[in-house]
Design an enzyme around this catalytic site. Structure first.
Site, PDB file in Angstrom:
ATOM      1  N   ASN A  28      49.951  -1.323  61.821  1.00 32.78           N
ATOM      2  CA  ASN A  28      48.505  -1.057  61.923  1.00 32.78           C
ATOM      3  C   ASN A  28      48.327   0.006  62.587  1.00 32.78           C
ATOM      4  OD1 ASN A  28      47.982  -3.141  59.952  1.00 32.78           O
ATOM      5  ND2 ASN A  28      47.238  -4.520  61.667  1.00 32.78           N
ATOM      6  N   SER A  32      46.328  -8.923  64.830  1.00 34.60           N
ATOM      7  CA  SER A  32      46.413  -7.660  64.263  1.00 34.60           C
ATOM      8  C   SER A  32      46.376  -6.397  65.233  1.00 34.60           C
ATOM      9  CB  SER A  32      45.456  -7.559  63.261  1.00 34.60           C
ATOM     10  OG  SER A  32      45.436  -8.425  62.270  1.00 34.60           O
ATOM     11  N   HIS A  34      53.211 -11.347  64.453  1.00 30.62           N
ATOM     12  CA  HIS A  34      52.358 -10.670  63.768  1.00 30.62           C
ATOM     13  C   HIS A  34      52.716 -10.891  61.923  1.00 30.62           C
ATOM     14  CE1 HIS A  34      49.994  -6.951  62.090  1.00 30.62           C
ATOM     15  NE2 HIS A  34      49.298  -8.004  61.874  1.00 30.62           N
TER      16      HIS A  34
HETATM   17  P1  NAI Z   1      39.846 -15.915  58.854  1.00 31.44           P
HETATM   18  O1  NAI Z   1      38.661 -15.972  59.216  1.00 31.44           O
HETATM   19  O2  NAI Z   1      40.272 -16.353  57.309  1.00 31.44           O
HETATM   20  O3  NAI Z   1      40.768 -17.313  59.614  1.00 31.44           O
HETATM   21  C1  NAI Z   1      40.320 -17.868  60.957  1.00 31.44           C
HETATM   22  C2  NAI Z   1      40.165 -19.251  60.726  1.00 31.44           C
HETATM   23  O4  NAI Z   1      40.157 -19.741  62.428  1.00 31.44           O
HETATM   24  C3  NAI Z   1      38.764 -19.974  60.468  1.00 31.44           C
HETATM   25  O5  NAI Z   1      38.988 -20.818  59.440  1.00 31.44           O
HETATM   26  C4  NAI Z   1      38.143 -20.505  61.693  1.00 31.44           C
HETATM   27  O6  NAI Z   1      37.294 -21.555  61.357  1.00 31.44           O
HETATM   28  C5  NAI Z   1      39.305 -21.059  62.644  1.00 31.44           C
HETATM   29  N1  NAI Z   1      38.997 -20.937  63.822  1.00 31.44           N
HETATM   30  C6  NAI Z   1      37.815 -20.253  64.686  1.00 31.44           C
HETATM   31  N2  NAI Z   1      38.095 -20.396  65.925  1.00 31.44           N
HETATM   32  C7  NAI Z   1      38.738 -21.528  65.987  1.00 31.44           C
HETATM   33  C8  NAI Z   1      39.142 -22.377  67.068  1.00 31.44           C
HETATM   34  N3  NAI Z   1      38.717 -22.074  68.374  1.00 31.44           N
HETATM   35  N4  NAI Z   1      40.031 -23.389  66.694  1.00 31.44           N
HETATM   36  C9  NAI Z   1      40.435 -23.744  65.550  1.00 31.44           C
HETATM   37  N5  NAI Z   1      40.234 -22.727  64.509  1.00 31.44           N
HETATM   38  C10 NAI Z   1      39.321 -21.638  64.806  1.00 31.44           C
HETATM   39  O7  NAI Z   1      40.915 -15.042  59.540  1.00 31.44           O
HETATM   40  P2  NAI Z   1      42.428 -14.409  59.170  1.00 31.44           P
HETATM   41  O8  NAI Z   1      42.152 -13.353  58.220  1.00 31.44           O
HETATM   42  O9  NAI Z   1      43.104 -15.753  58.811  1.00 31.44           O
HETATM   43  O10 NAI Z   1      42.849 -13.839  60.598  1.00 31.44           O
HETATM   44  C11 NAI Z   1      43.214 -14.779  61.579  1.00 31.44           C
HETATM   45  C12 NAI Z   1      44.033 -13.900  62.510  1.00 31.44           C
HETATM   46  O11 NAI Z   1      45.030 -13.403  61.802  1.00 31.44           O
HETATM   47  C13 NAI Z   1      43.173 -12.654  63.268  1.00 31.44           C
HETATM   48  O12 NAI Z   1      43.552 -12.566  64.376  1.00 31.44           O
HETATM   49  C14 NAI Z   1      43.662 -11.375  62.220  1.00 31.44           C
HETATM   50  O13 NAI Z   1      43.352 -10.211  63.206  1.00 31.44           O
HETATM   51  C15 NAI Z   1      45.167 -11.988  62.035  1.00 31.44           C
HETATM   52  N6  NAI Z   1      45.598 -11.235  60.886  1.00 31.44           N
HETATM   53  C16 NAI Z   1      45.016 -11.141  59.681  1.00 31.44           C
HETATM   54  C17 NAI Z   1      45.616 -10.614  58.565  1.00 31.44           C
HETATM   55  C18 NAI Z   1      44.776 -10.653  57.043  1.00 31.44           C
HETATM   56  O14 NAI Z   1      45.078  -9.617  56.390  1.00 31.44           O
HETATM   57  N7  NAI Z   1      43.526 -11.321  57.043  1.00 31.44           N
HETATM   58  C19 NAI Z   1      46.830 -10.195  58.516  1.00 31.44           C
HETATM   59  C20 NAI Z   1      47.494 -10.235  59.781  1.00 31.44           C
HETATM   60  C21 NAI Z   1      46.917 -10.829  60.774  1.00 31.44           C
END
Ligand code: NAI
Ligand code: 3HC
Length: 692
Positions: free
Chosen positions: A481, A410, A431
């Site tokens: 953002n 993000s 993104h």
């Molecule tokens: P989340 O915390 O729901 O999911 C992240 C996942 O990645 C977790 O399930 C974790 O177990 C997994 N993970 C962590 N390290 C890992 C690795 N080394 N190998 C494989 N899996 C791994 O987070 P979310 O919300 O899905 O965000 C993910 C990315 O997307 C971030 O960079 C965030 O900034 C971005 N993002 C999030 C948005 C949102 O509204 N939640 C919107 C747009 C982008």
């Protein structure tokens, strides 16, 4: 060059062909020739029937939208339809592709309609802030019934060829050669001496809906959802004419409403977005660059975003491998995906076999080596630079040459991530927005080293996934953002100055946003931003204090609002009011009443100012790109055209002066009018003048 409209004969059948690529829009020259040929065929004694067909990928996809806003030029589509209706010989429309808007209206004016399988007819005018202006609101309900016509016109969504046949919109589906089938159909009409009834005179499907109360109740279902927009109410008024007025009067009423809407600001804004959306993915130095073929995808991380992104691929028919760090997280992620699919299927949005097929396209693993043969890998792990860098370093050793490696970050610096690999040319940001399988926006972030092929591939993939890609450059938070942050700061400031969360939210929902900033923050979870601010040494006085009290938003049942158990409806909370009043008192601030207009200006003008900086820095290529990002990613009301178009409609001088005044009272340097804004305002110009 082939003629725009030509006529040939096949025995005693005249075939008129429109050939105006790419979508056979009915521009002025097309209308002139088409009218001429229809009249000639009708008067030619050697001709006993006429087929109107189109070359290329579609039957006429509507009026030429670029002509709107200019003085109307004769003949209109109405004149052509009247000539068809006056023809003593049957006129058959041969439909394929997407007969939309004025194109479908032309077909509705014909005596008969045949269609190729796969044809998707519709009246999408509502999406442009207008209503059908060539009889669509009168002829469509007469053919398909009022309920279906209302649904088609009010949603703007096309229907399938099968539905068109079943509802009576088309008379026959032609397998094989469409024009040959249409000619054969026309001959059967002539041979059978079938009477040439006009659609406008049909009444049988309207008899049952003369009940105005039922009509109004059905209409309310659509207008309720369309607060602030003019076109839906006008569409209902026009449709109402079909059951309350003589057809000639109803057609005139439709036309008057259409002309009023076309000349209005809302349609202007929506037309701007139509073209801006198509332009946002165009990058001058990509001309001629070929995108790579994408047959297999991989997503790293199966959390909120990773799961949704995997669904996007599965929905588009592309097999996708999802990699998680451990079995438990993987099972959780895949369960959520399966539950989402089951919910959609249960609501009737997806057939059971299709649901199974989509779920089968998603394979889960904890072994990163499984992504070796993917053509594109999208990383969606925690928003932490060191975690992401480690993942990128490992991917670099595994992923095959030529594949695209993208991050869904993000805020983080794509160039730093690219440098964690030995192939920065293959790296960029993709993104997605939450929920990723629903939201249409895709910010495609071009890094300093991203190759044209990588960029072209990401854009092509985005399109394939049904997204609206907008190309942006690297900076903290990219376009969306980065601008949102200014709005969030301002929203908190308004609380201290005298507003309550519900006041601020109401100001923006009245403006046309589906949700205000505080309801939105509660939905997303306040703890996310809190953790990020702490990491960066930033504060948000009210949100931070809410988090310290364990109020993380909907997930804890309390945030800026209260939520009843299991409910998503925000309720104002006196505890929050006390917290805000105390916080203001501690800072020595005297709270005062704030008007809605003032709040809207305070929330939006600083964002527009940041948009001006983003343009000057080249982070966004065009003001329209910023508009597309805000309409598709953040719920900016499409009928206001996005923040930069809206700014032009308000006037940049006024915005500059207001910002200068804000800067004085808030002491916030970010409110100082940006140089680009200053320059345009001084020259009496708008952002639209920046278009090359
Ligand atoms: P989340 O915390 O729901 O999911 C992240 C996942 O990645 C977790 O399930 C974790 O177990 C997994 N993970 C962590 N390290 C890992 C690795 N080394 N190998 C494989 N899996 C791994 O987070 P979310 O919300 O899905 O965000 C993910 C990315 O997307 C971030 O960079 C965030 O900034 C971005 N993002 C999030 C948005 C949102 O509204 N939640 C919107 C747009 C982008
Ligand atoms: N007028 C002018 N240009 C149009 C156009 C139209 N009606 N429809 C499409 N175009 C242009 C696009 O801007 C694009 O130009 P570009 O290549 O320079 O970017 C090009 O044609 C191809 O369009 P798409 O990239 O959208 O092609 P797709 O194959 O993805 O989609 C489509 C084709 C489904 C026809 C889509 O273009 C579309 O939805 N077009 C708009 C249809 C529409 O709204 N018609 C109603 C017009 S209003 C009307 O008819 C009023 C009447 O009631 C009187």
């Amino acid at each position: 060059m082939p003629e725009l409209v030509s006529m040939r004969t096949d025995g005693d059948v005249a075939v008129i062909t429109i050939d105006n690529p790419p979508v056979n829009a009915m521009k002025h020259e097309v209308r002139v020739s088409l009218l001429d040929l229809v009249v000639r065929a009708a008067g030619d004694p050697a001709i006993s029937a006429v087929v109107i067909a189109c070359a290329g990928r579609t039957f006429v996809a509507g009026a030429d939208i670029t002509e709107f806003g200019q003085p109307p030029r004769q003949p209109t589509a109405i004149a052509i339809i009247e000539a068809i209706e006056a023809s003593p010989k049957p006129v058959v429309a041969a439909l394929h592709g997407t007969p939309l808007g004025g194109g479908l209206e032309l077909a509705l004016g014909c005596h008969f309609r045949v269609a190729a399988p796969g044809t998707r007819p519709g009246l999408p005018e509502i999406k442009l802030g207008i209503i059908p202006g060539a009889g669509g609101t009168q002829r469509l309900p007469r053919l398909v019934g009022m309920d279906k016509a209302m649904a088609m016109i009010l949603t703007g969504e096309p229907i399938s060829a099968r539905e068109a046949l079943d509802s009576g919109l088309v008379d026959e589906i032609v397998e094989g050669d469409l024009v040959a089938g249409a000619i054969a159909f026309a001959r059967r009409i002539v041979a059978g001496k079938r009477p040439l009834g006009l659609v406008r005179n049909r009444d049988e499907k309207l008899v049952s809906v003369r009940d105005i109360a039922a009509f109004d109740a059905a209409a309310a279902n659509y207008t309720r959802r369309a607060k602030g927009q003019n076109a839906p109410a006008a569409a209902i008024a026009a449709l109402r004419g079909a059951i309350t007025l003589p057809v000639a009067d109803a057609l005139k009423r439709e036309r008057d409403l259409f002309l009023e809407l076309v000349a209005g600001d809302q349609s202007k804004a929506q037309r701007h977005i139509f073209f801006a959306e198509r332009e946002a993915a165009k990058v001058p130095d990509l001309a001629g660059v070929k995108a790579h073929d994408i047959r297999k995808a991989a997503v790293i991380g199966a959390g909120t975003m990773g799961g949704g992104i995997a669904m996007c691929f599965a929905n588009a028919g592309i097999p996708v491998t999802v990699v998680e760090s451990d079995d438990e997280a993987l099972a959780r992620g895949l369960d959520t995906v399966a539950r989402n699919y089951r919910n959609t299927a249960a609501r009737g949005g997806l057939a059971a076999d299709e649901m199974e097929a989509r779920i089968r396209r998603i394979t889960g693993t904890t072994d990163l080596a499984a992504v070796a043969d993917a053509d594109i890998v999208i990383e969606a792990v925690f928003e932490e630079m060191d975690v992401k860098q480690e993942v990128f370093g490992r991917l670099d050793r595994i992923v095959k040459g030529g594949a695209v490696i993208a991050s869904n970050t993000s805020y983080l610096d794509i160039d730093v991530l690219a440098r964690s690999t030995a192939r920065p040319q293959a790296v960029l940001g993709m993104h997605f927005f939450s929920p990723a399988n629903v939201m249409r926006l895709l910010e495609v972030v071009r890094g300093a080293a991203t190759s044209p092929e990588t960029l072209a591939t990401a854009i092509a993939v985005g399109r394939k996934l049904g997204k609206v890609p907008a190309v942006v450059g690297v900076c903290h938070g990219f376009v969306g953002n980065r601008m949102l942050r200014l709005r969030s700061i301002e929203a908190e400031r308004l609380l201290l100055e005298g507003a309550l969360p519900q006041d601020v939210d109401a100001a923006l929902t009245d403006f046309g946003f589906p949700m205000g900033p505080f309801a939105m923050a509660d939905l997303a979870g306040l703890d996310v931003g809190w953790r990020m601010r702490k990491a960066q040494g930033l504060t948000a006085p009210i949100a931070d204090e809410l988090c310290e009290r364990g109020r993380y938003g909907q997930k804890t049942g309390r945030g800026f609002y209260l939520y009843d158990r299991g409910s998503r409806t925000p309720q104002p909370d006196p505890e929050v009011e006390r917290l805000i009043v105390d916080a203001a008192a501690r800072r020595g601030l005297a709270r005062r009443a704030l008007g809605k207009d003032e709040m809207v200006e305070r929330l939006l003008f600083p964002m527009i100012n940041e948009g001006a900086r983003i343009l000057r820095e080249g982070i966004a290529q065009r003001p329209g790109d910023i508009d597309v990002i805000w309409v598709y990613g953040y719920g900016f009301p499409v009928y206001r055209g996005g923040p930069m178009h809206y700014a032009d409609s308000v006037g940049l001088r006024y915005i500059r002066d207001r910002l200068a005044a804000f800067a004085e009272t808030t002491g916030d340097e970010r409110h100082r009018p940006a140089p680009l804004l200053e320059e345009l305002a001084a020259a009496g110009k708008g952002f639209a003048s920046l278009r090359g």
